[in-house]
Design a protein around this motif. Structure first.
Motif, mmCIF file in Angstrom:
data_model
loop_
_atom_site.group_PDB
_atom_site.id
_atom_site.type_symbol
_atom_site.label_atom_id
_atom_site.label_comp_id
_atom_site.label_asym_id
_atom_site.label_seq_id
_atom_site.Cartn_x
_atom_site.Cartn_y
_atom_site.Cartn_z
ATOM 1 N N ALA A 167 0.813 -1.211 0.000
ATOM 2 C CA ALA A 167 0.000 0.000 0.000
ATOM 3 C C ALA A 167 0.850 1.267 0.000
ATOM 4 O O ALA A 167 1.815 1.386 0.763
ATOM 5 N N ASN A 168 0.475 2.232 -0.856
ATOM 6 C CA ASN A 168 1.142 3.525 -0.909
ATOM 7 C C ASN A 168 0.608 4.433 0.194
ATOM 8 O O ASN A 168 -0.418 4.148 0.816
ATOM 9 N N GLN A 169 1.300 5.568 0.401
ATOM 10 C CA GLN A 169 0.890 6.513 1.440
ATOM 11 C C GLN A 169 0.935 7.935 0.912
ATOM 12 O O GLN A 169 1.843 8.301 0.152
ATOM 13 N N LEU A 170 -0.034 8.753 1.337
ATOM 14 C CA LEU A 170 -0.058 10.182 1.034
ATOM 15 C C LEU A 170 0.134 10.955 2.331
ATOM 16 O O LEU A 170 -0.660 10.825 3.265
ATOM 17 N N TRP A 171 1.196 11.751 2.359
ATOM 18 C CA TRP A 171 1.519 12.560 3.537
ATOM 19 C C TRP A 171 1.277 14.025 3.208
ATOM 20 O O TRP A 171 1.968 14.603 2.368
ATOM 21 N N ARG A 172 0.271 14.612 3.882
ATOM 22 C CA ARG A 172 -0.042 16.035 3.680
ATOM 23 C C ARG A 172 0.890 16.891 4.524
ATOM 24 O O ARG A 172 1.086 16.647 5.721
ATOM 25 N N ASN A 173 1.467 17.903 3.890
ATOM 26 C CA ASN A 173 2.337 18.849 4.584
ATOM 27 C C ASN A 173 1.464 19.904 5.252
ATOM 28 O O ASN A 173 0.760 20.666 4.587
ATOM 29 N N ASP A 174 1.513 19.939 6.579
ATOM 30 C CA ASP A 174 0.709 20.902 7.337
ATOM 31 C C ASP A 174 1.457 22.201 7.595
ATOM 32 O O ASP A 174 0.956 23.078 8.316
ATOM 33 N N THR A 185 -3.813 9.086 3.832
ATOM 34 C CA THR A 185 -4.032 8.102 2.768
ATOM 35 C C THR A 185 -5.461 7.590 2.738
ATOM 36 O O THR A 185 -6.105 7.545 1.684
ATOM 37 N N ALA A 186 -5.967 7.189 3.900
ATOM 38 C CA ALA A 186 -7.298 6.582 3.955
ATOM 39 C C ALA A 186 -8.380 7.566 3.539
ATOM 40 O O ALA A 186 -9.243 7.247 2.708
ATOM 41 N N SER A 187 -8.350 8.777 4.099
ATOM 42 C CA SER A 187 -9.390 9.756 3.759
ATOM 43 C C SER A 187 -9.251 10.249 2.327
ATOM 44 O O SER A 187 -10.247 10.601 1.685
ATOM 45 N N ALA A 188 -8.012 10.259 1.791
ATOM 46 C CA ALA A 188 -7.803 10.710 0.414
ATOM 47 C C ALA A 188 -8.183 9.644 -0.597
ATOM 48 O O ALA A 188 -8.486 9.957 -1.755
ATOM 49 N N GLY A 189 -8.156 8.371 -0.199
ATOM 50 C CA GLY A 189 -8.550 7.288 -1.088
ATOM 51 C C GLY A 189 -7.510 6.939 -2.139
ATOM 52 O O GLY A 189 -7.861 6.534 -3.249
ATOM 53 N N VAL A 190 -6.211 7.066 -1.786
ATOM 54 C CA VAL A 190 -5.156 6.817 -2.777
ATOM 55 C C VAL A 190 -4.170 5.742 -2.324
ATOM 56 O O VAL A 190 -3.066 5.657 -2.846
ATOM 57 N N GLY A 191 -4.564 4.883 -1.398
ATOM 58 C CA GLY A 191 -3.652 3.856 -0.883
ATOM 59 C C GLY A 191 -3.594 2.637 -1.776
ATOM 60 O O GLY A 191 -3.915 1.523 -1.345
ATOM 61 N N ASP A 192 -3.208 2.829 -3.023
ATOM 62 C CA ASP A 192 -3.151 1.734 -3.984
ATOM 63 C C ASP A 192 -2.355 0.574 -3.391
ATOM 64 O O ASP A 192 -1.189 0.733 -3.040
#
Length: 567
Positions: free
Chosen positions: A147-154, A163-170
């Protein structure tokens, strides 16, 4: 791998050769305090992902104007191993370098992973960077075997896993990705290049072509999979439009991806390097619909009609005809390939004529980029090399891990049109290019802000390396930091100097292999020190002039602040 072999490899891959004053690229890894090794975790089972990782990401994580490094990590691999419980994970290194009173840059990077909130412990392959929410901060997408991960820069270098809320955890095996605004709404979509359908239950025992030893398999041993496309909804969420867009209609072992406008219609298209199968050229039809035109466009296979082991991609207008060209790296015994853009979305394989064929046959290329090493205004080529199958006649000290190669540099001959060509100058580039490794990721960034973009390299079972660019001594340059009307860094803008056969550059973060680049743009100016006039075509189609730009410095160019130019 036995402890003895591991220790031996560590010596091989970290032995730095002494640099000279004439070297174009100089190793500064130790000086910068970078101490990182990508561990592939192999124990003699030859699991396929072990030989494919070590991407490199460049971003300004804390917004201080200096480019930082993101390094993906591998680790233990095999059935029953939980990646989330690995002791080691990806690392975020903040650039803390500074220029002294003597004008010399003091190299220093600081490991800020813990403070950043990033806890990425997947089996890492690569990284993509983009501003997903339009807040001006660089966000991270990490590609994994799994599974991939998306890390938002705050902001200020702090990150949150969305990742989960963005829906991009391929969950598939992904290697490279590109953030690009594909529907013209100002927010980047996410294209993910997926590789093959591999898991430990279907693991195969393959043998090397020569000696018949147990070795890593080729991608043909496993079914290819479709890539993914996610539409940016603008609120931190993405919609999977892989099926509706047409992207899921074809399967291929994708390794490299880059966004560009091949037919000049103002919409960004996507080029994908497939490993051992024809490449994709997804032409943007509007409305997030795409059609693969690679075969008709002349960019699917080489001039002999053969599909090659596509790995990394570099893009530039090497012949100055106003159309971007594609350079793709390949396996040993396959030459790397240069597809020249000839207009209206058509390409021609000009590899041999450009001098790029024979000298690449002995290497397996991965990450690659166009970089003007001698500041003459013509972009040269840097290639990261490393084997995927056992090397013929390995050095005695490398027999425990016989995949090491040296990297390569090609210089442009400074001619346009049909005369554009390159010559291999790896030896002249300096001692740093003679260090042997299994190099994968290659990222270009001007870490010391001197107008000469540097090179970061990722190695399997070896150290991440940083090569400072020292070429073009005494020559002039111009650096550009391109921003939208709200002051945010912008990808996809095309910049050209005025006049006939003028060089052009496009701001981009994607390309290479499993890596993300510095989005700024550079022009080498040679001996020319007079102020420079530029034309910028912004992604929304508007064109503006920026005249009288002083040389040997960076300029921040913002949309709406130039002089309107004719379309």
């Amino acid at each position: 791998m036995t402890p003895l072999r591991t220790a031996l490899l560590a010596v091989l891959a970290t032995t730095a050769l002494p640099a000279t004053a004439a070297d174009w690229l100089v190793e500064v890894t130790a000086e910068a305090g970078i101490d990182f090794r990508y561990e592939h975790g192999g124990r003699g089972e030859f699991y396929f992902p072990e030989i494919m990782g070590a991407g490199i990401g460049v971003l300004d994580a804390d917004g201080d104007g200096l480019m930082d490094l993101y390094l993906v990590q591998g680790g233990d691999i095999g059935p029953g191993i939980d990646p989330g419980k690995r002791k080691q994970g990806d690392r975020l290194l903040l650039n803390r370098g500074s220029r002294g009173s003597d004008g010399r840059w003091n190299w220093r990077f600081e490991d800020a992973t813990e403070a950043s909130g990033i806890r990425a412990r997947g089996y890492g392959m690569g990284v993509a960077v983009g501003d997903i929410d339009g807040d001006g901060d660089d966000d991270l997408y990490v590609l994994n075997f799994g599974a991939n991960q998306l890390w938002r820069n705050d902001g200020k270098g702090r990150f949150t896993d969305i990742t989960a809320s963005a829906g991009v955890g391929d969950p598939r095996w992904s290697v490279s990705a590109s953030f690009a605004d594909l529907d013209g709404d100002g927010l980047p979509e996410l294209y993910v290049a997926n590789y093959v359908d591999y898991d430990f239950d279907t693991h195969k025992r393959c043998r090397s072509p020569g000696g018949g030893e147990i070795d890593y398999c080729s991608p043909s041993a496993y079914p290819p999979v479709a890539d993914s496309l996610y539409r940016n909804l603008g609120d931190g969420r993405f919609e999977d439009v892989s099926e509706a867009s047409g992207i899921a209609g074809q399967k291929g072992p994708g390794l490299g991806v880059v966004a560009l406008d091949v037919n000049g219609d103002g919409r960004r298209d996507l080029y994908v390097a497939n490993d051992g199968r024809p490449n994709f050229l997804w032409i943007n039809q509007g409305g997030l619909r795409f059609v693969d035109d690679a075969v008709l466009a002349g960019a699917a296979v080489n001039a002999d009609g053969a599909a090659e082991a596509g790995m990394g991609i570099a893009v530039a207008d090497v012949d100055r005809n106003g159309h971007e060209d594609l350079f793709v790296t390949h396996m040993r015994n396959e030459s790397n390939t240069l597809y020249l853009g000839v207009g209206q979305g058509w390409f021609e394989d000009r590899t041999a004529r450009a001098g790029l064929a024979a000298s690449s046959l002995g290497f397996t290329g991965f990450g690659t980029a166009f970089v003007d090493l001698d500041l003459d205004g013509w972009e040269d080529i840097v290639i990261a090399n490393g084997g995927v199958i056992i090397e013929p006649d390995p050095l005695p000290a490398e027999r425990g891990f016989p995949y090491l190669q040296t990297d390569q540099v090609y210089l442009h001959n400074g001619r346009g049109g049909e005369q554009a060509a390159f010559a291999e100058k790896s030896t002249e580039a300096g001692a740093a290019l003679r260090v042997r490794g299994v190099t994968r990721g290659l990222a270009v960034a001007d870490f010391d802000n001197d107008g000469r973009p540097d090179i970061a390299l990722g190695n399997i079972n070896g150290p991440a390396r940083l090569l400072a660019h020292r070429g073009g001594a005494g020559r002039h340059w111009l650096g550009l930091d391109l921003r939208d009307s709200k002051g945010r860094r912008i990808d996809g803008a095309i910049v050209s100097r005025t006049g006939p056969a003028a060089p052009l550059r496009r701001s981009r973060r994607d390309g290479s292999y499993a890596s993300a680049q510095d989005p700024r743009v550079w022009f080498g100016l040679g001996e020319d020190s007079v102020p420079v006039d530029l034309l910028v075509k912004w992604p929304d189609g508007r064109s503006e002039r920026f005249d009288g730009l002083a040389v040997d410095r960076y300029h921040r160019l913002q949309a709406g602040q130039g002089k309107e130019a004719a379309q």
